[in-house]
Enzyme design. Structure first.
Site, PDB file in Angstrom:
ATOM      1  N   TYR A  33      -0.686 -12.595 -41.257  1.00 51.81           N
ATOM      2  CA  TYR A  33      -1.425 -11.501 -40.405  1.00 51.81           C
ATOM      3  C   TYR A  33      -0.394 -10.506 -40.040  1.00 51.81           C
ATOM      4  O   TYR A  33       0.797 -10.707 -40.123  1.00 51.81           O
ATOM      5  CB  TYR A  33      -1.938 -12.068 -39.215  1.00 51.81           C
ATOM      6  CG  TYR A  33      -1.288 -12.567 -37.905  1.00 51.81           C
ATOM      7  CD1 TYR A  33      -0.316 -13.604 -37.973  1.00 51.81           C
ATOM      8  CD2 TYR A  33      -1.328 -11.656 -36.660  1.00 51.81           C
ATOM      9  CE1 TYR A  33       0.371 -13.792 -36.902  1.00 51.81           C
ATOM     10  CE2 TYR A  33      -0.559 -12.020 -35.748  1.00 51.81           C
ATOM     11  CZ  TYR A  33       0.337 -13.037 -35.931  1.00 51.81           C
ATOM     12  OH  TYR A  33       1.058 -13.247 -34.721  1.00 51.81           O
ATOM     13  N   HIS A 102      -5.402 -30.483 -48.997  1.00 54.36           N
ATOM     14  CA  HIS A 102      -4.157 -29.447 -48.562  1.00 54.36           C
ATOM     15  C   HIS A 102      -3.411 -28.576 -49.677  1.00 54.36           C
ATOM     16  O   HIS A 102      -3.191 -27.476 -49.631  1.00 54.36           O
ATOM     17  CB  HIS A 102      -2.803 -30.725 -47.961  1.00 54.36           C
ATOM     18  CG  HIS A 102      -3.202 -31.211 -46.789  1.00 54.36           C
ATOM     19  ND1 HIS A 102      -4.293 -32.186 -46.727  1.00 54.36           N
ATOM     20  CD2 HIS A 102      -2.727 -30.963 -45.468  1.00 54.36           C
ATOM     21  CE1 HIS A 102      -4.347 -32.443 -45.371  1.00 54.36           C
ATOM     22  NE2 HIS A 102      -3.328 -31.715 -44.597  1.00 54.36           N
ATOM     23  N   LYS A 147       4.793 -14.345 -40.868  1.00 51.04           N
ATOM     24  CA  LYS A 147       4.030 -14.133 -39.764  1.00 51.04           C
ATOM     25  C   LYS A 147       2.700 -14.803 -40.341  1.00 51.04           C
ATOM     26  O   LYS A 147       1.762 -14.220 -40.804  1.00 51.04           O
ATOM     27  CB  LYS A 147       3.820 -12.555 -39.675  1.00 51.04           C
ATOM     28  CG  LYS A 147       3.135 -12.174 -38.208  1.00 51.04           C
ATOM     29  CD  LYS A 147       3.382 -10.663 -37.711  1.00 51.04           C
ATOM     30  CE  LYS A 147       2.592 -10.500 -36.737  1.00 51.04           C
ATOM     31  NZ  LYS A 147       2.919 -10.898 -35.542  1.00 51.04           N
ATOM     32  N   GLU A 179      13.528 -16.142 -29.585  1.00 52.78           N
ATOM     33  CA  GLU A 179      12.815 -14.780 -29.565  1.00 52.78           C
ATOM     34  C   GLU A 179      11.723 -15.100 -28.437  1.00 52.78           C
ATOM     35  O   GLU A 179      11.925 -16.231 -27.916  1.00 52.78           O
ATOM     36  CB  GLU A 179      12.195 -14.385 -30.708  1.00 52.78           C
ATOM     37  CG  GLU A 179      11.262 -15.400 -31.442  1.00 52.78           C
ATOM     38  CD  GLU A 179      10.609 -14.813 -32.885  1.00 52.78           C
ATOM     39  OE1 GLU A 179      10.357 -13.633 -32.883  1.00 52.78           O
ATOM     40  OE2 GLU A 179      10.008 -15.688 -33.703  1.00 52.78           O
ATOM     41  N   LEU A 203      10.903 -13.672 -35.960  1.00 53.93           N
ATOM     42  CA  LEU A 203      10.151 -13.042 -36.854  1.00 53.93           C
ATOM     43  C   LEU A 203      10.837 -11.503 -36.768  1.00 53.93           C
ATOM     44  O   LEU A 203      11.338 -11.103 -35.737  1.00 53.93           O
ATOM     45  CB  LEU A 203       8.616 -12.531 -35.984  1.00 53.93           C
ATOM     46  CG  LEU A 203       7.867 -11.586 -36.786  1.00 53.93           C
ATOM     47  CD1 LEU A 203       7.335 -12.294 -38.081  1.00 53.93           C
ATOM     48  CD2 LEU A 203       6.705 -11.002 -35.899  1.00 53.93           C
TER      49      LEU A 203
HETATM   50  N1  PLP Z   1       8.201 -12.346 -32.315  1.00 51.57           N
HETATM   51  C1  PLP Z   1       6.993 -12.808 -32.464  1.00 51.57           C
HETATM   52  C2  PLP Z   1       6.932 -14.397 -32.287  1.00 51.57           C
HETATM   53  C3  PLP Z   1       5.948 -12.041 -32.247  1.00 51.57           C
HETATM   54  O1  PLP Z   1       4.507 -12.631 -32.366  1.00 51.57           O
HETATM   55  C4  PLP Z   1       5.768 -10.388 -32.454  1.00 51.57           C
HETATM   56  C5  PLP Z   1       4.835  -9.661 -32.320  1.00 51.57           C
HETATM   57  O2  PLP Z   1       3.485 -10.205 -32.483  1.00 51.57           O
HETATM   58  C6  PLP Z   1       7.409  -9.995 -32.410  1.00 51.57           C
HETATM   59  C7  PLP Z   1       8.336 -10.741 -32.335  1.00 51.57           C
HETATM   60  C8  PLP Z   1       7.389  -8.553 -32.257  1.00 51.57           C
HETATM   61  O3  PLP Z   1       6.971  -8.231 -33.586  1.00 51.57           O
HETATM   62  P1  PLP Z   1       6.676  -6.530 -33.873  1.00 51.57           P
HETATM   63  O4  PLP Z   1       7.758  -5.766 -33.055  1.00 51.57           O
HETATM   64  O5  PLP Z   1       6.597  -6.483 -35.108  1.00 51.57           O
HETATM   65  O6  PLP Z   1       5.276  -6.471 -33.000  1.00 51.57           O
END
Ligand code: PLP
Length: 279
Positions: A33, A102, A147, A179, A203
């Protein structure tokens, strides 16, 4: 039309949008997503979000049905139909409908979902005061760079912070900060912005990249390395970056005051630069 949905090429009101219970997104969380927001009716960093959607899909051997050009046309049409001044666009591509097993078949047709809802940005007073965060053990899988819609560990972390009455979970894996549950985490140490490096543990945030570039262009040094949990408590400044939080100072973590307990100068400067950039 208020809240808009787009399912496999067709637009409809959100309330009418449905997917099959045999969809692998529902059965296995087998999908990817993106979340994009608009500023004054225009999507921010759409190309970068679409490139990440493509990377996430490829990493899962999932065929993306639309090119970036096609996606852009659909996203712009959806924004136009919803006609919100500030909107949040949610795109989801799953491996599609198949009898539950699966392992997947290469022939599965992906399910494509997009929704557009009104976005309510954080109150400016929250931005100005900074927020409180708490550390939570990072129990996610080994490919956090994808993601994926499979978000159970993030769901639990967000629930812990809601119950604790704080804003965000700062995830800790084997003693280091990875993060946030919905954001990337940055720290200022002696004038340098330090954040976890890209790789399977985080991410690669779209906002993270924009903010790191803003820092560099303003002469603020940047270092990408993992920080220990104790380093974060002793940091001069801590802030979050993300599509929904933009650049958000953190002034307290686990009850410990960060810096002087107020948003620091570098976070404030980068937040202002980010606001200018999106304007
Ligand atoms: N890390 C995670 C786990 C996230 O879910 C998100 C945003 O949804 C981010 C970082 C920040 O990413 P972005 O700046 O692309 O929104």
């Amino acid at each position: 039309m208020p809240d808009v949905a787009f399912i496999n090429g067709a637009f409809m009101p959100l309330a009418e949008a449905k997917v099959s219970i045999e969809d692998r997104g529902f059965q296995f969380g087998d999908g990817v997503y993106e979340v994009i927001r608009t500023y004054n009716g225009r999507p921010f960093a759409l190309e970068t979000h679409l490139a990440r959607l493509d990377r996430s899909a490829k990493a899962l051997d999932l065929t993306q049905p639309y090119s970036s050009v096609e996606w852009t046309a659909h996203v712009l049409e959806a924004i136009g139909r919803a006609a919100y001044p500030e909107a949040k666009i949610y795109i989801q591509v799953t491996r599609g409908v198949a009898p539950r097993d699966h392992a997947y078949s290469a022939e599965a047709t992906p399910t494509v979902v997009m929704t557009v809802r009104e976005f309510h940005p954080l109150d400016r007073s929250i931005q100005a005061a900074g927020v409180e965060a708490m550390t939570v053990e990072d129990i996610r899988w080994g490919r956090c760079d994808i993601k994926s819609v499979n978000l159970l560990a993030n769901v639990l972390a967000r629930q812990y912070v809601r119950q604790a009455g704080v804003f965000e979970a700062i995830l800790v894996k084997e003693g280091v900060i990875t993060e946030g549950a919905i954001s990337n985490v940055m720290v200022v140490q002696g004038g340098t912005v330090v954040t976890a490096p890209e790789g399977p543990r985080i991410l690669p945030g779209v906002t993270r990249a924009v903010v790191l570039n803003l820092a560099l262009s303003e002469g603020v040094p940047v270092e990408e390395r993992f920080l220990s949990q104790s380093e974060i408590y002793e940091a001069d400044e801590v802030f979050l970056t993300g599509t929904t939080v933009e650049v958000l100072p953190v002034v307290r973590i686990d009850g410990k005051v960060i810096g002087n307990g107020r948003p620091g100068p570098i976070a404030k400067r980068l937040a202002a630069s980010f606001t200018n950039r999106v304007a």
